[in-house]
Design an enzyme around this catalytic site. Structure first.
Site, mmCIF file in Angstrom:
data_model
loop_
_atom_site.group_PDB
_atom_site.id
_atom_site.type_symbol
_atom_site.label_atom_id
_atom_site.label_comp_id
_atom_site.label_asym_id
_atom_site.label_seq_id
_atom_site.Cartn_x
_atom_site.Cartn_y
_atom_site.Cartn_z
ATOM 1 C CB SER A 65 -17.026 -20.255 20.787
ATOM 2 O OG SER A 65 -16.397 -21.507 20.862
ATOM 3 C CG ASP A 67 -14.879 -20.951 13.129
ATOM 4 O OD1 ASP A 67 -14.157 -21.913 13.455
ATOM 5 O OD2 ASP A 67 -15.789 -20.507 13.853
ATOM 6 C CG HIS A 84 -13.528 -20.711 16.845
ATOM 7 N ND1 HIS A 84 -14.849 -20.759 16.460
ATOM 8 C CD2 HIS A 84 -13.527 -20.861 18.197
ATOM 9 C CE1 HIS A 84 -15.613 -20.945 17.518
ATOM 10 N NE2 HIS A 84 -14.843 -20.997 18.588
#
Length: 386
Positions: free
Chosen positions: A157, A322, A355
């Site tokens: 991320s 995601d 995610h």
């Protein structure tokens, strides 16, 4: 002492702090005359200083990447399932460094810290920091630790964005980059989610323009809403359906505005926990750093040109569900690297978790990371370079 969590971790670890007295010029135009970075290390740096791996953290994480604290054995590092003896990032082979970024609230200099010029917390006057600033500060920490080149930088991320920036800003200092659940910049939808979260904080009556410390309060209501908004985006619809569905806490509808569905209860619990330990000013700055990151911006939107300086080998991983940093966004990075004829391995993991999948145990995902680090270690053993 309960030692249950120690068995599969690097064991007891201790946070450390590095002090820097040389001014750091920030991308916003301001500078920090001096600052501190909280960090932890795991494993042993070899004699050649060639086996160091930097792990960059995402939004609400910290330098506590793996292991446990002797005085708090329940506090396990946020990526402990990935990092430790015999794990995909094996601390019997590698020297792993985790850093709390500038502007953080876990020990590094940030809004909570005392401004030496005023003797009061920085609060609203703390500068807006960027991914570029974090990487520059991390490079200075590497200098202090005597690490001229990382065998790898790794993150998921926002942490993965830092890895990308490392390969651009310090190409000679990175052999490999593991870029997981990433995007080359935020979509308009992602910026919108961040803005809703920031507005929840900024409009909290206890925010006081960011100087709530002197009022001995925290804008917890706003921070709670911000966390709920963010948490919804970290999970896939299928994962929410699987975990919670439409299950009612008490088995019946009570026609009230209390939390009746299990998902409501879960979000409120996560929000309460988060608002008890995280700083609102830090949250504002980290979400802005996410919004601002766009290496292609200064290259007319051409990501390949932005990534041209990179010399590292890349492992890019995405997850099918995601929807915040979708596989399509990871493939943009892959295509840009291939245009530059860089060494890239790409994997798209079919995982249901959304995610947050980059933080979870998935055998295929962990096997892939392990195999890549086997390759990295082989390169170290052979004395190879970038």
């Amino acid at each position: 002492m309960d030692t249950t969590n120690i068995k599969a971790t690097p064991g007891f670890v201790s946070p450390q702090r590095a002090t820097f007295n040389e001014p750091l010029l920030l991308k916003c135009g301001r500078s920090l005359a001096n600052y501190e970075l909280a960090y932890e290390t795991y494993g042993t740096l070899n004699a050649a200083r060639s086996n160091a791996v930097l792990v960059c953290h995402a939004l609400n994480a910290s330098h506590h990447v793996a292991g446990v604290y002797a005085d708090d054995p329940a506090n396990v590092g946020w990526w402990d399932n990935m990092i430790g003896p015999g794990k995909p990032l094996d601390t019997d082979r590698f020297f792993v460094v985790g850093v709390n970024n500038l502007g953080g609230c876990h020990g590094s200099t940030g809004p909570l810290s005392v401004n030496p010029e005023t003797g009061r917390p920085w609060g609203a006057s703390f500068p807006v920091v960027t991914v570029e600033d974090w990487v520059d500060a991390q490079a200075r920490l590497a200098d202090q630790l005597g690490i001229g080149q990382f065998a790898a930088v790794m993150g998921g991320s926002l942490g993965a964005m830092q890895c990308v920036q490392w390969t651009i800003a310090y190409p000679e200092r990175v052999r490999h980059a593991l870029v997981i659940a990433c995007a080359p910049n935020l979509s308009a939808q992602n910026i919108a989610f961040n803005e809703v979260a920031r507005q929840a904080i900024l409009t909290d009556p206890d925010f006081y323009g960011g100087d709530y410390y002197v009022h001995a309060v925290q804008p917890r209501r706003g921070l709670r809403v911000a966390r709920m908004v963010g948490h919804i985006t970290y999970l896939s619809d299928d994962e929410m359906a699987s975990k919670f569905g439409r299950t009612l806490k008490h088995g019946q509808v009570n026609y009230s505005f209390d939390s009746e569905f299990e998902i409501e209860s879960y979000l409120r619990y996560q929000a309460d926990k988060f608002s008890g330990y995280f700083d609102a000013n830090t949250y504002l700055r980290i979400t802005k750093a996410l919004d601002y990151f766009d290496p292609a911006f200064d290259h007319g939107g051409d990501l390949a040109k932005a990534l041209a300086p990179a010399l590292a080998g890349f492992l890019v991983i995405s997850f099918t569900t995601d929807w915040r940093f979708s596989p399509e966004r990871s493939r943009e990075i892959v295509h840009a690297l291939l245009k530059n004829r860089r060494d890239v391995t790409y994997a798209e993991i079919d995982a249901p978790h959304g995610h947050d999948a980059f933080l979870l145990d998935d055998a295929r995902y962990h096997r892939l990371v392990r195999a890549y680090f086997d390759r990295v270690f082989g390169c170290i053993s052979a004395g190879g370079s970038v």
